[in-house]
Design a protein around this motif. Structure first.
Motif, PDB file in Angstrom:
ATOM      1  N   MET A  68       0.817  -1.211   0.000  1.00  9.31           N
ATOM      2  CA  MET A  68       0.000   0.000   0.000  1.00  9.31           C
ATOM      3  C   MET A  68       0.853   1.263   0.000  1.00  9.31           C
ATOM      4  O   MET A  68       0.332   2.360  -0.111  1.00  9.31           O
TER       5      MET A  68
ATOM      6  N   ASN B 287       0.749   4.019  -2.777  1.00  7.90           N
ATOM      7  CA  ASN B 287      -0.321   5.013  -2.749  1.00  7.90           C
ATOM      8  C   ASN B 287      -0.145   6.021  -1.620  1.00  7.90           C
ATOM      9  O   ASN B 287      -1.078   6.742  -1.291  1.00  7.90           O
TER      10      ASN B 287
ATOM     11  N   HIS C  98      -0.867   9.577  -2.400  1.00  9.12           N
ATOM     12  CA  HIS C  98      -2.309   9.758  -2.563  1.00  9.12           C
ATOM     13  C   HIS C  98      -3.007   9.758  -1.213  1.00  9.12           C
ATOM     14  O   HIS C  98      -3.929  10.523  -0.975  1.00  9.12           O
ATOM     15  N   ILE C  99      -2.517   8.915  -0.311  1.00  7.20           N
ATOM     16  CA  ILE C  99      -3.116   8.846   1.024  1.00  7.20           C
ATOM     17  C   ILE C  99      -2.864  10.146   1.783  1.00  7.20           C
ATOM     18  O   ILE C  99      -3.753  10.684   2.442  1.00  7.20           O
TER      19      ILE C  99
ATOM     20  N   ARG D 131      -5.032  12.862   0.145  1.00 15.02           N
ATOM     21  CA  ARG D 131      -6.194  12.213  -0.419  1.00 15.02           C
ATOM     22  C   ARG D 131      -7.450  13.074  -0.373  1.00 15.02           C
ATOM     23  O   ARG D 131      -7.592  13.936   0.477  1.00 15.02           O
TER      24      ARG D 131
ATOM     25  N   LYS E  89     -10.865  13.478   0.869  1.00 17.24           N
ATOM     26  CA  LYS E  89     -11.406  12.931   2.114  1.00 17.24           C
ATOM     27  C   LYS E  89     -12.613  12.035   1.876  1.00 17.24           C
ATOM     28  O   LYS E  89     -12.996  11.263   2.748  1.00 17.24           O
TER      29      LYS E  89
ATOM     30  N   ALA F  43     -12.665   9.823  -0.560  1.00 16.88           N
ATOM     31  CA  ALA F  43     -12.207   8.608  -1.245  1.00 16.88           C
ATOM     32  C   ALA F  43     -11.845   7.521  -0.248  1.00 16.88           C
ATOM     33  O   ALA F  43     -11.439   7.791   0.875  1.00 16.88           O
ATOM     34  N   LEU F  44     -12.010   6.276  -0.685  1.00 15.65           N
ATOM     35  CA  LEU F  44     -11.621   5.130   0.137  1.00 15.65           C
ATOM     36  C   LEU F  44     -10.241   4.668  -0.277  1.00 15.65           C
ATOM     37  O   LEU F  44      -9.983   4.446  -1.461  1.00 15.65           O
ATOM     38  N   ASN F  45      -9.348   4.541   0.682  1.00 18.02           N
ATOM     39  CA  ASN F  45      -8.004   4.039   0.421  1.00 18.02           C
ATOM     40  C   ASN F  45      -7.918   2.620   0.980  1.00 18.02           C
ATOM     41  O   ASN F  45      -7.294   2.374   1.998  1.00 18.02           O
TER      42      ASN F  45
ATOM     43  N   GLY G  82      -6.781  -1.041   4.853  1.00 23.14           N
ATOM     44  CA  GLY G  82      -6.422   0.273   4.349  1.00 23.14           C
ATOM     45  C   GLY G  82      -6.601   1.352   5.388  1.00 23.14           C
ATOM     46  O   GLY G  82      -6.588   1.093   6.590  1.00 23.14           O
TER      47      GLY G  82
ATOM     48  N   ILE H 110      -8.991   4.783   6.441  1.00 22.17           N
ATOM     49  CA  ILE H 110     -10.223   5.538   6.240  1.00 22.17           C
ATOM     50  C   ILE H 110     -10.303   6.656   7.277  1.00 22.17           C
ATOM     51  O   ILE H 110      -9.599   6.622   8.283  1.00 22.17           O
TER      52      ILE H 110
END
Length: 394
Positions: free
Chosen positions: A196, A199, A202-203, A206, A208, A210-212, A324, A326
């Motif tokens: 992971m 990403n 992106h995390i 990110r 807010k 979106a689901l990572n 992930g 959230i």
């Protein structure tokens, strides 16, 4: 912005350079002793020499602001006095350009108004003496050319010194930034699984909404808890309890690192881990058997760590999981899914020293590990479920 130590170093270096300029002016006086204003020149040199020496002395004290005021004020006063007393175009005014360059590094970000005022004064004085002021003192051309050449050389050297200093500061800042990035990367690697980390930018930035989250078809989830922990915790202070947990969890982490197990988090006396999240090349058989082996290793290690005063109870469930990050605040890596819930409930239903596993884990591990007969257990929120107790290696 440069730090306080570097700021003090810069102030002191500039002060020493200006002391050198004053000494250079003294040499000029020896060469051209017939000047009418020789007395005024000597007085100016002595005053400014004291000013710059004071600025150098204050540069490493708590009076850096006073040092800076003496330095800038003395610098402007020294150049103006030298130009007006000499009244010859000896390129002294170009040192205002050096002052412009250096002043960019003498002010903090919160002092922008003071910085711009100083820059405007220096720039205005340079333009005045370069374009408007009329140099009238008749000095022989050969002497004027010699002094102008010396001043030009000093000007070049001043820019070289400042340039090397800026380069040194930028290099130091770049090195510090790289070290901080390496440290941040290590922290991220310790928190977020490798698959992971691609990403991570992106995390960090990110959306807010979106689901990572990444889905894994087969993973083994382990919930580990200490049986009889509450009575045990009452026998020691809070500091001793935390120290004990830290020591135990560090040993668990060492085992997890050796066996390619992903630690998810700790929650009080609960340790949560998963297998098959980072190393996606493992098949269902490898994952289930590694979960059993890891559980037995934890039991053995824990028995030594607490001198058999406590016992572990462990729940293992295998299957599909989501993992992930959230949420908005304090993002943390976590797991979700039925397998996670089942593992938690199996751990809750286990007694001290028991390792309860789901049917899938048993089926993929029974070739190398021994299990009890199937047992029906009532799990909160799930209902009547078949489970097995892991007995050990075959």
């Amino acid at each position: 912005m440069i730090n306080h130590h570097s700021n003090g170093l810069l102030l002191r270096c500039i002060s020493l350079c200006l002391i050198g300029m004053v000494c250079l002016q003294s040499i000029k006086l020896v060469w051209q002793a017939e000047l009418i204003d020789i007395q005024a020149q000597v007085i100016s040199l002595l005053i400014h020499l004291m000013c710059f020496m004071s600025a150098s002395f204050l540069a490493y004290s708590t009076h850096r602001t006073l040092s800076r005021v003496l330095l800038i004020g003395g610098f402007i006063s020294f150049l103006c006095t030298a130009i007006l007393l000499w009244q010859a175009d000896l390129h002294i005014q170009y040192f205002f350009i050096v002052g412009l360059f250096v002043c960019l590094f003498l002010f903090e970000d919160s002092e922008r108004i003071a910085m711009w005022v100083t820059l405007c004064i220096l720039g205005g004085l340079f333009l005045y003496f370069q374009i408007i002021h009329d140099f009238t003192t008749p000095i022989n051309a050969e002497f004027t050319d010699d002094i102008a050449t010396v001043n030009a050389i000093v000007l070049v050297l001043s820019f070289l010194v400042c340039g090397f200093w800026v380069k040194r500061q930028l290099t130091h800042q770049n090195t510090t930034t790289k070290q901080e990035l390496i440290h941040t990367k290590k922290v991220v690697e310790a928190i977020i699984p490798m698959n992971m980390q691609a990403n991570i930018s992106h995390i960090a930035n990110r959306d807010k909404s979106a689901l990572n989250v990444v889905e894994h078809n087969y993973c083994a989830v382990l919930f580990v808890d200490f049986a009889g922990f509450t009575p045990f915790s009452l026998s020691m202070s809070d500091a001793e309890l935390v120290s004990f947990l830290h020591r135990v969890y560090c040993e668990f982490d060492d085992i997890a690192s050796q066996l390619d197990v992903t630690k998810i988090k700790t929650n009080g006396d609960q340790y949560i881990a998963a297998i098959g999240i980072e190393n996606t090349k493992l098949n269902a058989y490898n994952i289930s058997q590694l979960a059993c082996y890891f559980s037995l290793q934890l039991q053995s290690t824990f028995a030594k760590a607490c001198d058999n005063k406590l016992r572990l109870k462990i729940g293992i469930a295998s299957g599909n999981v989501l993992c992930g990050i959230i949420g908005k605040l304090r993002p943390a890596f976590d797991l979700w899914g039925n397998s996670v819930n089942l593992s938690s409930r199996l751990e809750s239903s286990a007694k001290g020293g028991e390792i309860r596993v789901c049917p899938q884990t048993m089926l993929y591990s029974k070739q190398h590990y021994a299990f009890s007969e199937e047992q029906k257990v009532e799990l909160k929120g799930i209902g009547n479920v078949t489970s097995y107790k892991l007995l050990g290696h075959k």
